[in-house]
Design a protein around this motif. Structure first.
Motif, mmCIF file in Angstrom:
data_model
loop_
_atom_site.group_PDB
_atom_site.id
_atom_site.type_symbol
_atom_site.label_atom_id
_atom_site.label_comp_id
_atom_site.label_asym_id
_atom_site.label_seq_id
_atom_site.Cartn_x
_atom_site.Cartn_y
_atom_site.Cartn_z
ATOM 1 N N SER A 123 -49.474 -2.991 20.091
ATOM 2 C CA SER A 123 -49.492 -3.636 18.764
ATOM 3 C C SER A 123 -50.157 -2.756 17.704
ATOM 4 O O SER A 123 -50.953 -3.241 16.900
ATOM 5 C CB SER A 123 -50.180 -5.002 18.852
ATOM 6 N N LEU A 144 -53.777 -8.190 21.298
ATOM 7 C CA LEU A 144 -53.680 -8.374 19.850
ATOM 8 C C LEU A 144 -52.456 -9.199 19.467
ATOM 9 O O LEU A 144 -52.223 -9.433 18.281
ATOM 10 C CB LEU A 144 -53.625 -7.007 19.148
ATOM 11 N N ASN A 145 -51.694 -9.621 20.467
ATOM 12 C CA ASN A 145 -50.524 -10.462 20.237
ATOM 13 C C ASN A 145 -50.323 -11.312 21.478
ATOM 14 O O ASN A 145 -50.541 -10.843 22.601
ATOM 15 C CB ASN A 145 -49.294 -9.598 19.951
ATOM 16 N N SER A 146 -49.909 -12.575 21.301
ATOM 17 C CA SER A 146 -49.731 -13.450 22.458
ATOM 18 C C SER A 146 -48.553 -13.016 23.324
ATOM 19 O O SER A 146 -48.539 -13.271 24.530
ATOM 20 C CB SER A 146 -49.550 -14.899 22.005
ATOM 21 N N ALA A 148 -47.712 -9.935 24.492
ATOM 22 C CA ALA A 148 -48.323 -8.606 24.519
ATOM 23 C C ALA A 148 -47.422 -7.601 25.215
ATOM 24 O O ALA A 148 -46.984 -7.821 26.356
ATOM 25 C CB ALA A 148 -49.675 -8.669 25.224
ATOM 26 N N LEU A 168 -54.784 -16.526 23.353
ATOM 27 C CA LEU A 168 -55.242 -15.708 22.223
ATOM 28 C C LEU A 168 -55.607 -16.561 21.013
ATOM 29 O O LEU A 168 -56.521 -16.228 20.257
ATOM 30 C CB LEU A 168 -54.162 -14.694 21.842
ATOM 31 N N THR A 269 -56.177 -6.479 12.689
ATOM 32 C CA THR A 269 -56.542 -7.883 12.811
ATOM 33 C C THR A 269 -55.318 -8.697 13.212
ATOM 34 O O THR A 269 -54.315 -8.698 12.492
ATOM 35 C CB THR A 269 -57.098 -8.431 11.486
ATOM 36 N N PRO A 270 -55.360 -9.391 14.370
ATOM 37 C CA PRO A 270 -54.220 -10.223 14.768
ATOM 38 C C PRO A 270 -53.986 -11.345 13.765
ATOM 39 O O PRO A 270 -54.919 -11.871 13.158
ATOM 40 C CB PRO A 270 -54.644 -10.777 16.133
ATOM 41 N N ARG A 271 -52.681 -11.733 13.622
ATOM 42 C CA ARG A 271 -52.333 -12.819 12.701
ATOM 43 C C ARG A 271 -51.413 -13.846 13.365
ATOM 44 O O ARG A 271 -50.582 -14.463 12.708
ATOM 45 C CB ARG A 271 -51.659 -12.244 11.446
ATOM 46 N N PRO A 277 -49.957 -7.694 13.603
ATOM 47 C CA PRO A 277 -51.346 -7.586 13.147
ATOM 48 C C PRO A 277 -51.445 -6.864 11.801
ATOM 49 O O PRO A 277 -50.635 -5.997 11.480
ATOM 50 C CB PRO A 277 -52.014 -6.766 14.255
#
Length: 310
Positions: A123, A144-146, A148, A168, A269-271, A277
């Protein structure tokens, strides 16, 4: 006693203006070791008269002719280096399994890349590892991502692995990455705690002493060639027992390796699962080497976390 002062530092960023504080912490001067010089007078010694040496009845010896001929005929032994035997199958493989806190454990096998540098991508985050004598490496990566996805890159190939990380959403998380010896660190002061307290979390104090607190992990092997490194801070927001703010800063110690030059970094930053991110790029001018041991504090590269009690 440590002293603190604030100076202006030149910082360029592609996405935001940063406030930079410059905190100095110095120790006392080096200890001075005294040395004494002593002079020694030597008393004159009586002269010694040598007796004449009798050189009569001397027998000369030599090696037998056959041994001398054998020694002359011998040539130095040359040992040719043998190439390292590699397995027939050089396929790179990665096994991924979900672990807490919202992380993925990677087991990497690269049988033809023994004691080699490999790069892990996830990510937008990248870090380098070194394989062992069998070409294996293991690492646990905060997701950093569900959904991944991980890419492992070796000098001769690569592999892809994926894992679902549904937990996450229970965590607040932010990452910082850079290349080389920059001296950069993430510092999290949970509920705006003081520096050095039990709720001041960084790599020197990786986990919070609070009832429900966060942690910082560092990814990457600094001994690899041109190493890529990263730090990730994680806070278990879904289990917070009090409301407040986590004050996040990026700090850089001025060292022999980074003084007087520009260093670059990127925050991630994950979103959530639906968006990539968010990233921010930073270029920081580090003071000259006279400031070694001081710290630069960047207050606005990472957004503070707002925590609600559950």
């Amino acid at each position: 006693m440590p002293k603190t002062r604030l100076i202006a530092t030149s910082v360029a960023t592609l996405s935001c203006a940063l406030g930079v504080g410059y905190f100095m912490q110095r120790t006392g001067g080096p200890e001075t070791t005294g040395r004494m010089a002593a002079s020694v007078m030597l008393a004159p010694q009586p002269a010694v008269t040598a007796e004449p040496l009798d050189l009569s009845q001397i027998i000369l010896a030599s090696a037998p002719a056959d041994i001398a001929a054998m020694d002359a005929a011998e040539e130095p032994m040359v040992i040719e280096p043998q190439p390292l035997a590699l397995p027939a199958d050089c396929t790179v493989s990665v096994a991924a399994s979900t672990v807490e806190p919202a992380s993925v454990a990677l087991d990497i096998a690269a049988p033809c890349n023994r004691n080699d540098r490999i790069t892990v991508h996830h990510s937008g985050m990248m870090f380098t590892l070194a394989t062992d004598t069998t070409g294996a490496a293991s690492v646990t990566v905060p997701a950093l991502n569900s959904d991944a996805i991980f890419i492992v890159e070796t000098p001769t190939g690569g592999a892809v692995a994926s894992a679902e990380v549904p937990s996450l959403s229970d965590y607040d998380r932010v990452a910082l990455q850079w290349t080389g010896e920059t001296g950069l660190q993430i510092h999290a002061r949970e509920y705006e705690a003081d520096y050095g307290s039990g709720r001041h979390v960084w790599t020197g104090h990786a986990e919070s002493d609070g009832p429900v607190g966060g942690s910082v992990v560092r990814l990457g092997d600094p001994d690899t060639l041109n190493p890529r490194l990263a730090e990730v801070y994680t806070f278990p927001a879904s289990r917070a027992v009090e409301s407040g703010t986590v004050a996040l800063t990026v700090e850089a110690e001025v060292t022999e390796a980074n003084c007087g030059r520009d260093i670059a970094a990127q925050s991630i930053t994950p979103r959530g699962a639906e968006s990539a991110p968010r990233t921010r790029d930073l270029v920081l001018s580090v003071p000259d080497c006279d400031a070694k041991g001081d710290f630069l504090v960047l207050n606005n590269l990472l957004d503070d976390l707002k925590i609600a009690a559950n």
